[in-house]
Scaffold this motif. Structure first.
Motif, PDB file in Angstrom:
ATOM      1  N   ALA A 165      77.712 -39.428  27.097  1.00 29.49           N
ATOM      2  CA  ALA A 165      76.061 -39.835  26.673  1.00 29.49           C
ATOM      3  C   ALA A 165      75.142 -38.197  27.249  1.00 29.49           C
ATOM      4  CB  ALA A 165      75.300 -40.235  27.684  1.00 29.49           C
ATOM      5  N   ALA A 166      76.001 -37.492  28.400  1.00 26.49           N
ATOM      6  CA  ALA A 166      75.112 -35.794  27.829  1.00 26.49           C
ATOM      7  C   ALA A 166      74.971 -34.570  27.095  1.00 26.49           C
ATOM      8  CB  ALA A 166      74.801 -35.663  29.458  1.00 26.49           C
ATOM      9  N   ILE A 167      75.991 -35.177  26.665  1.00 30.68           N
ATOM     10  CA  ILE A 167      76.732 -34.372  25.232  1.00 30.68           C
ATOM     11  C   ILE A 167      76.085 -34.837  24.212  1.00 30.68           C
ATOM     12  CG2 ILE A 167      78.431 -33.476  23.848  1.00 30.68           C
ATOM     13  CD1 ILE A 167      80.924 -33.911  26.549  1.00 30.68           C
ATOM     14  N   GLY A 188      69.269 -32.481  20.968  1.00 27.23           N
ATOM     15  CA  GLY A 188      67.720 -31.929  20.985  1.00 27.23           C
ATOM     16  C   GLY A 188      67.376 -32.072  22.606  1.00 27.23           C
ATOM     17  N   VAL A 189      67.742 -33.340  23.013  1.00 30.69           N
ATOM     18  CA  VAL A 189      67.174 -33.817  24.370  1.00 30.69           C
ATOM     19  C   VAL A 189      67.960 -33.102  25.562  1.00 30.69           C
ATOM     20  CG1 VAL A 189      66.620 -35.781  25.407  1.00 30.69           C
ATOM     21  CG2 VAL A 189      66.866 -35.969  23.101  1.00 30.69           C
ATOM     22  N   PRO A 190      66.368 -32.770  26.248  1.00 27.97           N
ATOM     23  CA  PRO A 190      67.300 -31.542  27.482  1.00 27.97           C
ATOM     24  C   PRO A 190      67.922 -33.115  28.436  1.00 27.97           C
ATOM     25  CG  PRO A 190      65.075 -31.331  26.750  1.00 27.97           C
ATOM     26  CD  PRO A 190      66.188 -31.965  26.049  1.00 27.97           C
ATOM     27  N   SER A 232      61.432 -37.833  20.903  1.00 26.56           N
ATOM     28  CA  SER A 232      60.821 -36.832  19.843  1.00 26.56           C
ATOM     29  C   SER A 232      59.313 -37.953  19.419  1.00 26.56           C
ATOM     30  CB  SER A 232      61.443 -36.734  18.114  1.00 26.56           C
ATOM     31  OG  SER A 232      61.674 -37.630  17.660  1.00 26.56           O
ATOM     32  N   GLY A 233      58.602 -39.344  18.854  1.00 28.31           N
ATOM     33  CA  GLY A 233      57.659 -40.243  18.885  1.00 28.31           C
ATOM     34  C   GLY A 233      58.026 -40.649  18.123  1.00 28.31           C
ATOM     35  N   ARG A 234      59.243 -40.199  16.964  1.00 29.92           N
ATOM     36  CA  ARG A 234      59.158 -40.754  15.729  1.00 29.92           C
ATOM     37  C   ARG A 234      59.670 -41.788  15.864  1.00 29.92           C
ATOM     38  NH1 ARG A 234      62.948 -36.830  13.078  1.00 29.92           N
ATOM     39  NH2 ARG A 234      63.802 -36.382  15.648  1.00 29.92           N
TER      40      ARG A 234
END
Lengths: 66, 537
Positions: free
Chosen positions: B40-42, B48-50, B346-348
């Motif tokens: 999940a983290a990778i 692009g999500v920290p 990202s609000g998309r």
């Protein structure tokens, strides 16, 4: 998708019935149960059609009710 | 010998967050650094999500645990940048044998379909699997990507809010507050997060115990690379047994023990070794690497998404081990979740896109639970009639191939197709069923490599003998084209992607699943399908 045949369909029904009983002769209850299970599976594979098989299960269950 | 699962891989280190004046807020926290949490983290950081991963331990899993990884998860791992080390290390297998009582009833060859980059399965110990994922995390960190792995960090308090989650994380230096917009709980079947939130986890408990022993046999000519399964064998009467090869001369042995046993007693070497000798032979030379006695349940949470807390893997659903559907389905969970969460962050895409994670992965979990429950009922019949038919199937399968498909020692994990998903767009009746909307992309050889390696990460138009623009902006979401032609094809591309159609335009999701398909490109149709696949329509 064929419907289950529920009208007479075996020529020489008495002979078939005698064969079936003869197959169980001399068997213990456990051996007879196992034979029946194998026979059901062999016949089910021969029928193949899932509609007919589902109808057969329902028909067998219903006929056992008083 | 120091074993990989005894060495700390991500030891606790004090984080600057612990010395911050107020609670630090992160976009996403993942709880649990097992296969699912790490994947999940990778995936998120690649979008692009920290991301911060919290785990109370600092090592890979104890013992081999999950050992069988299927083709679809291997393709997901390729997308995550760590498929090669897994497949290079893993054992590829295709053959198996089924035994009933004292005899072999049949042998099978899974004969994998040609024209795929990845094999149907590999066997690989979970500790290797996790180690390769941690290696990937380290490589991403070296590139400067914002992914953190915090060992020795246990979530002890969780508070849900409308717009995020407040956590208290306990560490060797004491507790600190950490806030996040979203929390992904990948903390296993016993999920402390689920328990702290008081959420249901309902299903069926199977009253049985299984002994898993992983043994190292350096010299084992009698046991080739194949899966062997025994029903009611002389060395374990009335029960089942499984033997499977792993890398490094490690063999997985799985013996059914029954319900009324003293677990602690059965796990003692003096009890285990005679059992293994009865199985492997008196003279077999082996060393025990790991022993575990387990029971299992088939169950799932009624919903996987609870506001800003999302459950994945065993924390959300649990199955029997028969069929290798645990870790394999967990990887499909995160495959499904990461791109959606990235779009929402990202609000998309609207927040409601995440409800499709529930719809699609509950569909997957139910499929897995159904299959694994059926396997369990065949392996351990629950009634006299059930045992009678099970034995009849095995007796018949020795003589007639007709009954071998009914022998169920585990239906091995196959990819889930999201039929009926709210994200699916138009279908085309002339095209193959296996690439219908909801299905994962079917690999095929293409000039210079494999189709599967060219898909994923973002929305794509896959065109086969069809025109389309190379690039498209779908209201802020880029769609790029992968143009293929059947001119240089050996027939597999056409067979898998065209069927009876003359040409094809596929909309592919970032997780490589098909969203929609048409015979020709139409901008309006494609834009509408992207809107649907992102929850905007």
């Amino acid at each position: 998708m064929a419907d289950l045949v529920t009208t007479p369909n075996i020529a020489g029904a008495d002979d078939f019935y005698a064969d079936l009983i003869a197959a169980h002769q001399g068997l213990t209850k456990a051996e007879s149960d196992a034979l029946n299970a194998r026979l059901i599976l062999i016949l089910a594979n021969h029928v193949g059609d899932r509609t007919a098989l589902a109808q057969a299960i329902v028909a067998a269950k219903n006929a056992g009710r008083n | 010998m120091s074993r990989i699962f005894e060495t700390p891989l991500y030891p606790y280190a004090r984080s600057p967050d612990q010395d911050a004046k107020g609670p630090v807020r992160r976009p996403v926290a993942v709880v649990g650094a097992g296969p699912v949490g790490l994947a999940a983290a990778i995936d998120l950081v690649q979008h692009g999500v920290p991301v911060v991963v919290l785990d109370e331990n600092d090592k890979v899993s104890w013992g081999s645990r999950a050992i069988c990884f299927a083709k679809r998860p291997l393709e997901i791992l390729d997308r995550l940048g760590c498929g090669d080390p897994m497949v290079d290390k893993g054992v590829v297998w295709n053959q198996g044998k089924v035994f009933f009582r004292d005899r072999q009833v049949y042998a099978f060859d899974l004969l994998p379909e040609s024209g795929h980059k990845r094999p149907a399965f590999i066997n690989l110990q979970q500790y290797h699997f996790e180690k390769f994922l941690v290696d990937r995390v380290r490589a991403l960190q070296a590139e400067g990507r914002p992914i953190e792995l915090r060992g020795g960090s246990k979530v002890v308090v969780i508070r849900r809010q409308d717009d995020g989650v407040q956590l208290t994380v306990d560490t060797p230096d004491g507790p600190y507050r950490l806030d996040c917009d979203w929390l992904i709980a990948c903390d296993g079947a016993g999920s402390p997060i689920r328990t702290m939130l008081g959420l249901d986890f309902v299903g069926r408990i199977f009253e049985d115990n299984f002994l898993i022993a992983d043994v190292v046999m350096e010299d084992s000519p009698d046991f080739p690379v194949e899966r062997r399964f025994w029903f009611d064998p002389p060395f374990n009467p009335g029960q089942s047994a499984l033997l499977h090869k792993q890398p490094d001369h490690v063999w997985r042995i799985d013996l059914q023990l029954g319900w009324d046993i003293d677990k602690r007693e059965e796990a003692k070497p003096e009890k285990v070794i005679p059992r293994l000798k009865a199985f492997l032979g008196e003279d077999a030379k082996f060393e025990i690497e790991w022993i575990s006695i387990y029971t299992f349940q088939c169950r799932r949470m009624p919903k996987f998404r609870h506001g800003r807390v999302i459950f994945a893997g065993d924390a959300a659903h649990q199955v029997s081990p028969f069929g290798a559907r645990g870790a394999n389905s967990g990887l499909q969970d995160t495959d499904n979740l990461a791109w959606k969460l990235a779009l929402v962050l990202s609000g998309r895409a609207p927040d409601s896109l995440l409800d499709s994670y529930d719809a699609e992965r509950i569909h997957g979990a139910d499929e897995n639970i159904l299959n694994s429950t059926r396997s369990t009922d065949f392996i351990t019949p629950k009634s006299e009639a059930s045992r009678l038919f099970r034995d009849a199937v095995l007796d018949l399968s020795e003589h007639f191939p007709a009954f071998r498909p009914m022998v169920n020692s585990g239906r091995l994990s196959v990819p889930c197709t999201y039929d009926g998903s709210p994200l699916n767009g138009p279908d085309h009746p002339a095209m193959p069923a296996r690439t219908r909307p909801g299905a994962p992309a079917v690999d095929a050889p293409i000039p210079g490599g494999w189709l599967i390696d060219r898909l994923g990460g973002g929305f794509q138009l896959l065109t086969v003998d069809a025109d389309a623009p190379d690039r498209l902006d779908a209201d802020g979401i880029p769609v790029t084209r992968l143009a293929l032609s059947t001119a240089a094809d050996d027939g597999l591309l056409a067979e898998r992607w065209l069927g009876a159609a003359r040409s094809a335009v596929y909309l592919i999701r970032p997780d490589q699943h098909v969203a929609a398909r048409w015979e020709r490109y139409d901008e309006g149709e494609v834009l509408a399908a992207v809107a649907k696949a992102t929850g905007r329509a």
